[in-house]
Design a protein around this motif. Structure first.
Motif, PDB file in Angstrom:
ATOM      1  N   ASP A  31       3.194  -5.492   1.731  1.00 26.53           N
ATOM      2  CA  ASP A  31       3.713  -6.786   2.185  1.00 26.53           C
ATOM      3  C   ASP A  31       2.765  -7.434   3.193  1.00 26.53           C
ATOM      4  O   ASP A  31       2.550  -8.648   3.163  1.00 26.53           O
ATOM      5  CB  ASP A  31       5.104  -6.636   2.798  1.00 26.53           C
ATOM      6  CG  ASP A  31       6.190  -6.399   1.753  1.00 26.53           C
ATOM      7  OD1 ASP A  31       5.918  -6.570   0.548  1.00 26.53           O
ATOM      8  OD2 ASP A  31       7.313  -6.036   2.157  1.00 26.53           O
ATOM      9  N   ALA A  37       4.083   3.917   8.000  1.00 25.85           N
ATOM     10  CA  ALA A  37       4.881   2.906   7.298  1.00 25.85           C
ATOM     11  C   ALA A  37       4.953   3.295   5.825  1.00 25.85           C
ATOM     12  O   ALA A  37       4.201   4.150   5.364  1.00 25.85           O
ATOM     13  CB  ALA A  37       4.249   1.527   7.455  1.00 25.85           C
ATOM     14  N   THR A  38       5.844   2.621   5.102  1.00 27.40           N
ATOM     15  CA  THR A  38       5.960   2.867   3.660  1.00 27.40           C
ATOM     16  C   THR A  38       4.885   2.068   2.919  1.00 27.40           C
ATOM     17  O   THR A  38       4.365   1.073   3.446  1.00 27.40           O
ATOM     18  CB  THR A  38       7.333   2.426   3.136  1.00 27.40           C
ATOM     19  OG1 THR A  38       7.434   0.998   3.272  1.00 27.40           O
ATOM     20  CG2 THR A  38       8.471   3.110   3.889  1.00 27.40           C
ATOM     21  N   VAL A  79       0.364  -3.742  10.530  1.00 25.59           N
ATOM     22  CA  VAL A  79       1.548  -3.162   9.881  1.00 25.59           C
ATOM     23  C   VAL A  79       2.529  -2.651  10.935  1.00 25.59           C
ATOM     24  O   VAL A  79       3.730  -2.914  10.847  1.00 25.59           O
ATOM     25  CB  VAL A  79       1.149  -2.029   8.902  1.00 25.59           C
ATOM     26  CG1 VAL A  79       2.363  -1.227   8.459  1.00 25.59           C
ATOM     27  CG2 VAL A  79       0.412  -2.598   7.697  1.00 25.59           C
ATOM     28  N   LEU A  80       2.033  -1.956  11.938  1.00 29.04           N
ATOM     29  CA  LEU A  80       2.909  -1.411  12.976  1.00 29.04           C
ATOM     30  C   LEU A  80       3.550  -2.530  13.788  1.00 29.04           C
ATOM     31  O   LEU A  80       4.721  -2.437  14.162  1.00 29.04           O
ATOM     32  CB  LEU A  80       2.144  -0.449  13.878  1.00 29.04           C
ATOM     33  CG  LEU A  80       1.617   0.820  13.178  1.00 29.04           C
ATOM     34  CD1 LEU A  80       0.846   1.694  14.156  1.00 29.04           C
ATOM     35  CD2 LEU A  80       2.726   1.593  12.497  1.00 29.04           C
ATOM     36  N   LYS A 128      10.675  -6.041  12.958  1.00 29.01           N
ATOM     37  CA  LYS A 128      11.801  -6.160  12.004  1.00 29.01           C
ATOM     38  C   LYS A 128      13.117  -5.868  12.668  1.00 29.01           C
ATOM     39  O   LYS A 128      13.249  -5.123  13.571  1.00 29.01           O
ATOM     40  CB  LYS A 128      11.594  -5.218  10.817  1.00 29.01           C
ATOM     41  CG  LYS A 128      10.558  -5.728   9.873  1.00 29.01           C
ATOM     42  CD  LYS A 128      10.502  -4.869   8.629  1.00 29.01           C
ATOM     43  CE  LYS A 128       9.501  -5.460   7.648  1.00 29.01           C
ATOM     44  NZ  LYS A 128       9.374  -4.700   6.457  1.00 29.01           N
ATOM     45  N   LYS A 184       6.223  -4.106  11.519  1.00 30.66           N
ATOM     46  CA  LYS A 184       7.323  -3.149  11.367  1.00 30.66           C
ATOM     47  C   LYS A 184       8.192  -3.131  12.634  1.00 30.66           C
ATOM     48  O   LYS A 184       9.416  -3.110  12.553  1.00 30.66           O
ATOM     49  CB  LYS A 184       6.748  -1.755  11.090  1.00 30.66           C
ATOM     50  CG  LYS A 184       7.789  -0.724  10.763  1.00 30.66           C
ATOM     51  CD  LYS A 184       7.144   0.588  10.387  1.00 30.66           C
ATOM     52  CE  LYS A 184       8.207   1.635  10.169  1.00 30.66           C
ATOM     53  NZ  LYS A 184       7.678   2.914   9.766  1.00 30.66           N
ATOM     54  N   LYS A 185       7.563  -3.164  13.794  1.00 31.34           N
ATOM     55  CA  LYS A 185       8.290  -3.144  15.067  1.00 31.34           C
ATOM     56  C   LYS A 185       9.116  -4.423  15.223  1.00 31.34           C
ATOM     57  O   LYS A 185      10.199  -4.392  15.777  1.00 31.34           O
ATOM     58  CB  LYS A 185       7.295  -3.036  16.224  1.00 31.34           C
ATOM     59  CG  LYS A 185       7.952  -2.824  17.569  1.00 31.34           C
ATOM     60  CD  LYS A 185       6.916  -2.756  18.674  1.00 31.34           C
ATOM     61  CE  LYS A 185       6.503  -1.313  18.881  1.00 31.34           C
ATOM     62  NZ  LYS A 185       5.622  -1.151  20.056  1.00 31.34           N
ATOM     63  N   GLU A 212       5.832  -1.628   2.883  1.00 36.15           N
ATOM     64  CA  GLU A 212       5.581  -2.350   4.133  1.00 36.15           C
ATOM     65  C   GLU A 212       4.103  -2.718   4.259  1.00 36.15           C
ATOM     66  O   GLU A 212       3.758  -3.824   4.693  1.00 36.15           O
ATOM     67  CB  GLU A 212       6.026  -1.513   5.339  1.00 36.15           C
ATOM     68  CG  GLU A 212       7.538  -1.375   5.441  1.00 36.15           C
ATOM     69  CD  GLU A 212       7.991  -0.328   6.452  1.00 36.15           C
ATOM     70  OE1 GLU A 212       9.029  -0.573   7.103  1.00 36.15           O
ATOM     71  OE2 GLU A 212       7.327   0.726   6.586  1.00 36.15           O
ATOM     72  N   ASP A 214       7.020  10.194   5.990  1.00 33.59           N
ATOM     73  CA  ASP A 214       7.330   8.893   6.580  1.00 33.59           C
ATOM     74  C   ASP A 214       6.077   8.028   6.746  1.00 33.59           C
ATOM     75  O   ASP A 214       6.152   6.908   7.239  1.00 33.59           O
ATOM     76  CB  ASP A 214       7.985   9.076   7.965  1.00 33.59           C
ATOM     77  CG  ASP A 214       9.374   9.690   7.854  1.00 33.59           C
ATOM     78  OD1 ASP A 214       9.995   9.576   6.777  1.00 33.59           O
ATOM     79  OD2 ASP A 214       9.827  10.286   8.850  1.00 33.59           O
ATOM     80  N   ASN A 215       4.936   8.569   6.377  1.00 30.32           N
ATOM     81  CA  ASN A 215       3.659   7.878   6.524  1.00 30.32           C
ATOM     82  C   ASN A 215       3.066   7.559   5.159  1.00 30.32           C
ATOM     83  O   ASN A 215       3.578   8.005   4.126  1.00 30.32           O
ATOM     84  CB  ASN A 215       2.671   8.742   7.311  1.00 30.32           C
ATOM     85  CG  ASN A 215       3.193   9.126   8.676  1.00 30.32           C
ATOM     86  OD1 ASN A 215       3.757   8.297   9.384  1.00 30.32           O
ATOM     87  ND2 ASN A 215       3.012  10.382   9.048  1.00 30.32           N
TER      88      ASN A 215
END
Length: 147
Positions: free
Chosen positions: A20, A13-14, A140-141, A147, A144-145, A17, A100-101
């Motif tokens: 947050d 994730a960024t 987080v994952l 969203k 993120k999923k 993210e 991307d990580n």
């Protein structure tokens, strides 16, 4: 005697993210095993929580604590304001983008009010470190999923 621990974890994730998820303290009891409750008491000019009241249980010890947070670009740090079980606590998450990580560096220093047996202390520290890294990554994952 103060205990200092650190751990790193790579999260897909960024930094934004991840920050947050960390900033959403009211949801923390849903994903962080030690956190029984969390309430934002104050918010900074940036809209992020600056003071949070928490009820935390680890290794059979429950603590009510108030923690002050500071938010920078890719760093969130905190210091204990009050606690029934600790003299002090300072910690931080430092987030380093890696493609991307994001490499998340977590560190915390805790000074308990009373000396604890080694096995109790070890269990408490492990629970804290797992929640701060592995459980954070899972949350987080999941967010993120969704969203």
């Amino acid at each position: 005697m103060a205990i200092k621990e650190s751990r790193e974890i790579l999260i897909e994730a960024t930094p934004e993210e991840i920050l947050d998820v960390i900033a959403e303290f009211e949801a923390m009891p849903e994903w962080s095993g030690p956190h029984e409750s969390a309430e934002v008491l104050e918010t900074g000019e940036d809209g992020r929580p600056s003071k949070v009241k928490m009820r935390v249980k680890t290794a059979g010890i429950t603590d009510e604590q108030v923690v002050a947070y500071t938010w920078d670009d890719n760093v969130v740090s905190w210091s204990l304001v009050s606690s029934g079980q600790q003299k002090s606590q300072d910690g931080s998450y430092t987030l380093i983008p890696k493609g991307d990580n994001t490499l998340v560096k977590f560190q915390v220093t805790v000074d308990p009010n009373v000396p604890l047996p080694g096995f109790v202390l070890k269990r408490a520290v492990k629970g804290t470190m797992d929640a701060a890294t592995q459980e954070l990554r899972s949350r987080v994952l999941k967010v993120k999923k969704g969203k």
